[in-house]
Design a protein around this motif. Sequence first.
Motif, short mmCIF file in Angstrom:
data_model
loop_
_atom_site.label_atom_id
_atom_site.label_comp_id
_atom_site.label_asym_id
_atom_site.label_seq_id
_atom_site.Cartn_x
_atom_site.Cartn_y
_atom_site.Cartn_z
N ASN A 1 -28.06 81.41 137.80
CA ASN A 1 -27.80 82.78 138.23
C ASN A 1 -29.00 83.30 139.03
O ASN A 1 -29.95 82.56 139.29
N ALA A 2 -28.97 84.56 139.39
CA ALA A 2 -30.02 85.14 140.24
C ALA A 2 -31.39 85.13 139.56
O ALA A 2 -32.43 85.17 140.24
N ASN A 3 -31.42 85.06 138.24
CA ASN A 3 -32.68 85.03 137.50
C ASN A 3 -33.17 83.62 137.21
O ASN A 3 -34.15 83.43 136.48
N GLN B 1 -31.54 81.36 135.52
CA GLN B 1 -31.06 80.88 134.23
C GLN B 1 -29.88 79.93 134.43
O GLN B 1 -29.04 80.14 135.32
N MET C 1 -26.43 78.45 134.19
CA MET C 1 -25.11 79.01 133.89
C MET C 1 -24.10 77.94 133.50
O MET C 1 -23.11 78.25 132.85
N ARG D 1 -22.12 76.06 140.73
CA ARG D 1 -23.36 76.82 140.85
C ARG D 1 -24.07 76.75 139.50
O ARG D 1 -23.58 77.25 138.50
#
Length: 262
Positions: free
Chosen positions: A150-152, A154, A156, A147
Motif C-alpha cells: 500500500n502507500a505506506n 505495508q 497487502m 499489487r
Amino acid sequence: MPTIARTPLLHGALVALGLAAASVAQAQSTQLTVTITNLAPANGLAFAPLRVGFGDGSFDAFNLGQVAGAPIVSVAEGGSGAAWFPAFAAADPGALTGTVGGLLLPGASAQAQFTVNTSSQGMFTFAAMVVPSNDFFIGNDDPMAYRLFNANGQLMMPSITVKAREIWDAGSEVFDPAAAAFVGNNDLRSDQNSVVAFNFAELSAFSGLATGAGYTFNSSLAADSDVYRIDFALAPVPEPSTYALLLAGLGLVAARRLRAQG
C-alpha cells in the motif's frame, strides 16, 4: 575562534547522523522474502524455476487469446527467462527481476530474498513452465493484478495461489508427449502457431509416463485443485519516526560535546 577537536565520540556521532540520514532517504526499500511451494499431488506436476519481476506494471508478458510472444514462449517451452528478462527490463527499466528456486517437484518449496522499493516496484509479475508439457506455464496475464504494497509500504498481499484451471497453454508448440519436457525429448518439438489459452485437462495425457525425476506421472487434477503457492514476507525498515528520534538523540550528543570543547 577556538579549534574544535573531533574526538572519537563526536566523530562517531557525526558518522551515525550521516548514515541515519541516508537510511531515511531509502526508507521505501524493504527486504522481501518470496517462498514458492508446489501443491500438486505426489507424482504430479513439477515446475521450472520461477521468474519474477517487481515493477510499475508496464510489462505485459502475454494476453489470453493472442499469439504468445518470444518472452513468454522462452518460459513456456523451456523454462528459460532468456527472452523474458530482457523484455521486462525494456518495458520497465526501473524494475527488479530475478529467479526463485530450481526444478520444483511435488511438495517441494524454495525461497529467495529481494530488496524491493515499495513505491516504484510494487507490482508483481511471475512466470514458470509447467512440466511435463510442451508449452504450459503459470503466470499473470494482467500486469496490474498483483499489487504487493500500500502507500505506506505495508504488505497487502501475503500470498498467491494458482489452481489447475489457471494453467496456461502458450499455443506455441504442438501437443506431443514424445516431444514434451520432463517425459520426452523436447528437441523434437514443432510449432503450433495458435494462441494463449487455458488447457489444464490436456495434462492427463501424460499420466503413466516416466518423468525425468524418476517417478511415473499421474495428473489427478481437478479444475479447482491448488497446484502452486507464492508467499511473501517482509522485514520492514525502521519507521521514519524511529529515525527522527535517532537523529535528535545523536544531535544532542554532538551539541553537548561541542559546548564542552568550546
